[in-house]
Motif scaffolding. Structure first.
Motif, short mmCIF file in Angstrom:
data_model
loop_
_atom_site.label_atom_id
_atom_site.label_comp_id
_atom_site.label_asym_id
_atom_site.label_seq_id
_atom_site.Cartn_x
_atom_site.Cartn_y
_atom_site.Cartn_z
N THR A 13 0.84 -1.19 0.00
CA THR A 13 0.00 0.00 0.00
C THR A 13 0.88 1.25 0.00
OG1 THR A 13 -0.10 0.15 2.41
CG2 THR A 13 -1.78 -1.22 1.32
N VAL A 14 0.29 2.37 -0.38
CA VAL A 14 1.02 3.64 -0.37
C VAL A 14 1.49 3.96 1.05
CG1 VAL A 14 0.81 6.12 -0.75
CG2 VAL A 14 -0.21 4.53 -2.38
N ARG A 15 0.63 3.71 2.04
CA ARG A 15 1.00 4.01 3.43
C ARG A 15 2.18 3.15 3.87
NH1 ARG A 15 -3.62 3.78 7.94
NH2 ARG A 15 -4.38 5.44 6.56
N ALA A 16 2.17 1.87 3.50
CA ALA A 16 3.28 1.00 3.87
C ALA A 16 4.58 1.49 3.25
CB ALA A 16 2.98 -0.43 3.43
N ALA A 17 4.54 1.83 1.98
CA ALA A 17 5.74 2.30 1.29
C ALA A 17 6.30 3.56 1.94
CB ALA A 17 5.43 2.56 -0.18
N ARG A 18 5.43 4.49 2.29
CA ARG A 18 5.88 5.75 2.90
C ARG A 18 6.52 5.51 4.26
NH1 ARG A 18 0.56 9.45 1.39
NH2 ARG A 18 1.17 9.94 -0.76
N LEU A 19 5.92 4.64 5.06
CA LEU A 19 6.48 4.36 6.38
C LEU A 19 7.84 3.69 6.27
CD1 LEU A 19 3.55 3.12 8.67
CD2 LEU A 19 5.19 4.93 9.18
N ILE A 20 7.97 2.75 5.36
CA ILE A 20 9.25 2.05 5.21
C ILE A 20 10.33 3.01 4.71
CG2 ILE A 20 10.45 0.21 3.96
CD1 ILE A 20 7.68 -1.24 3.85
N GLU A 21 9.98 3.85 3.75
CA GLU A 21 10.95 4.79 3.19
C GLU A 21 11.45 5.79 4.23
OE1 GLU A 21 9.48 4.99 -1.48
OE2 GLU A 21 8.62 6.36 0.00
N SER A 22 10.60 6.15 5.18
CA SER A 22 10.98 7.16 6.18
C SER A 22 11.50 6.55 7.48
CB SER A 22 9.77 8.06 6.49
OG SER A 22 8.72 7.30 7.07
N ALA A 23 11.52 5.23 7.57
CA ALA A 23 11.89 4.56 8.82
C ALA A 23 13.38 4.69 9.11
CB ALA A 23 11.50 3.09 8.76
N SER A 24 13.69 4.91 10.39
CA SER A 24 15.10 4.87 10.81
C SER A 24 15.49 3.46 11.24
CB SER A 24 15.34 5.86 11.96
OG SER A 24 14.48 5.57 13.06
N VAL A 25 14.49 2.67 11.69
CA VAL A 25 14.73 1.28 12.08
C VAL A 25 13.68 0.40 11.41
CG1 VAL A 25 14.88 -0.38 13.98
CG2 VAL A 25 15.62 1.99 14.34
N VAL A 26 14.14 -0.64 10.71
CA VAL A 26 13.25 -1.62 10.10
C VAL A 26 13.62 -3.00 10.63
CG1 VAL A 26 12.60 -2.79 7.96
CG2 VAL A 26 12.81 -0.31 8.00
N ALA A 27 12.65 -3.69 11.22
CA ALA A 27 12.88 -5.03 11.75
C ALA A 27 12.09 -6.04 10.91
CB ALA A 27 12.44 -5.11 13.21
N ALA A 53 10.09 -5.75 0.51
CA ALA A 53 10.17 -4.31 0.81
C ALA A 53 11.48 -3.67 0.37
CB ALA A 53 9.97 -4.09 2.31
N GLU A 54 12.37 -4.43 -0.22
CA GLU A 54 13.72 -3.96 -0.51
C GLU A 54 13.75 -2.63 -1.26
OE1 GLU A 54 17.97 -5.78 -1.98
OE2 GLU A 54 16.13 -6.89 -2.38
N THR A 55 12.86 -2.48 -2.22
CA THR A 55 12.82 -1.25 -3.03
C THR A 55 12.61 -0.01 -2.18
OG1 THR A 55 11.88 -2.52 -4.87
CG2 THR A 55 11.64 -0.13 -4.97
N TYR A 56 11.94 -0.17 -1.04
CA TYR A 56 11.52 0.98 -0.24
C TYR A 56 12.44 1.27 0.95
CZ TYR A 56 7.39 -0.12 -2.98
OH TYR A 56 6.54 -0.41 -4.02
N ILE A 57 13.39 0.39 1.23
CA ILE A 57 14.31 0.60 2.36
C ILE A 57 15.46 1.49 1.90
CG2 ILE A 57 15.86 -0.51 4.01
CD1 ILE A 57 14.05 -2.96 3.90
N THR A 58 15.61 2.63 2.54
CA THR A 58 16.59 3.61 2.09
C THR A 58 17.96 3.38 2.73
OG1 THR A 58 15.88 5.14 3.84
CG2 THR A 58 14.82 5.35 1.69
N GLU A 59 18.96 3.93 2.09
CA GLU A 59 20.33 3.81 2.59
C GLU A 59 20.44 4.48 3.96
OE1 GLU A 59 24.91 4.91 1.18
OE2 GLU A 59 23.19 5.32 -0.13
#
Length: 241
Positions: free
Chosen positions: A20-34, A49-55
Motif C-alpha cells: 500500500t502507499v501508506r506501507a511504502a511511505r512508512l518504510i521509506e521514512s523509517a530509521s529502524v526496520v525489523a 520491501a527492498e525497493t523501499y528501504i533507504t540507505e
C-alpha cells in the motif's frame, strides 16, 4: 524522553508493487526496520520491501531459532518460539524506549497468521502502536489465478493445514468456500482431506502467489511436496446470483 512508536506494516503477498502507499511511505521514512528471517536468509518480508528501504536505515534481523525442524505440537517448539518472541520484543522495546520509531515488516496481512502480531501483543500496552494492513496471501493468489471465491451467502473458511486430518475434512465439508494455508509438509494430509470431503475437483493449488516464480495448478495435478508459501483455494459452490 518520549518513547517511539511501533509500526506493524503488512507488505503484501509477494510482489513489491502490491504494497500500500501508506506501507511504502512508512518504510521509506523509517530509521529502524525489523523483520523475521531464517539463519543465513534475507527474509521474505525484507525481500518484498527492498525497493523501499533507504540507505542508512538500521535493519534489525529477528532470526527464527527454528522453522520446520520441530513439529508445532512439540512442547519444545512452544517453549522455544515463546522465548524467541520474548527476546525479539525486548530488542524492540529497548529501541522504542530510546525514542526511536520501529517499523516491523510482515508478509501478507499482519493479523492473519503473521509473526509480527506476537510482538504487537507483547508491546501494545507499553508503547504507541500503528498497524498498516497488507494484501493477504489468499487475496493475491485468488486474484492472480482469477478464481472468484464467494458468491451470495457463501461462507468462507480459512483453515490451517496443521490441523489433524479429521478436522481438515470436517471444516471442508462444512464450508462453502475455503482457503487452506500453511501447506508445507502437510500435503498428504490435505490431499486426503480434500478427497474425503468431496472437494478435490474444486481445489486449486497456488505457490508463491504474485511472485515471479509463482506456480498454480488443479490440486489433483500437483506433486507431493510444497514450499511454505503455498495454499489451496476451494471456491464457493452456491452459484452466482
Amino acid at each position: 524522553m518520549a518513547t517511539g512508536t511501533l509500526h506493524v506494516v503488512g507488505v503484501g503477498p509477494g510482489s513489491p508493487d502490491l504494497l500500500t502507499v501508506r506501507a511504502a511511505r512508512l518504510i521509506e521514512s523509517a530509521s529502524v526496520v525489523a523483520y523475521f528471517c531464517r539463519e543465513g536468509r534475507k527474509g521474505h518480508a525484507r525481500t518484498i520491501a527492498e525497493t523501499y528501504i533507504t540507505e542508512g536505515t538500521h535493519e534489525l534481523r529477528l532470526v527464527y531459532p527454528f522453522t520446520t525442524e520441530i513439529a508445532v505440537e512439540d512442547p519444545d517448539y512452544q517453549r522455544g518460539i515463546q522465548a524467541f518472541y520474548d527476546r525479539s520484543a525486548q530488542q524492540l522495546a529497548d529501541m522504542l524506549k530510546q525514542g526511536q520509531d520501529v517499523v516491523v515488516l510482515c508478509e501478507g496481512e499482519p493479523f492473519l497468521y503473521g509473526s509480527a502480531m506476537y510482538l504487537f501483543d507483547r508491546l501494545k500496552e507499553q508503547f504507541a502502536t500503528s498497524v498498516v494492513p497488507g494484501i493477504a496471501a489468499m487475496n493475491g493468489c485468488w486474484s492472480q489465478v482469477q478464481l472468484p471465491m464467494t458468491h451470495g451467502d457463501d461462507v468462507l473458511c480459512v483453515i490451517p493445514a496443521t490441523l489433524p486430518e479429521a478436522d481438515l475434512t470436517r471444516w471442508l465439508q462444512q464450508a462453502d468456500a475455503a482457503v487452506i494455508m500453511k501447506i508445507g509438509r502437510n500435503m498428504s494430509k490435505v490431499r486426503n482431506a480434500l478427497v474425503q470431503s468431496g472437494r478435490m475437483s474444486d481445489a486449486r493449488y497456488v505457490e508463491r502467489g504474485t511472485q515471479p516464480d509463482s506456480f498454480s495448478c488443479p490440486f489433483d495435478e500437483c506433486g507431493e511436496t510444497a514450499p511454505y508459501f503455498s495454499l489451496v483455494l476451494v471456491p464457493g459452490r452456491k452459484g452466482v446470483r
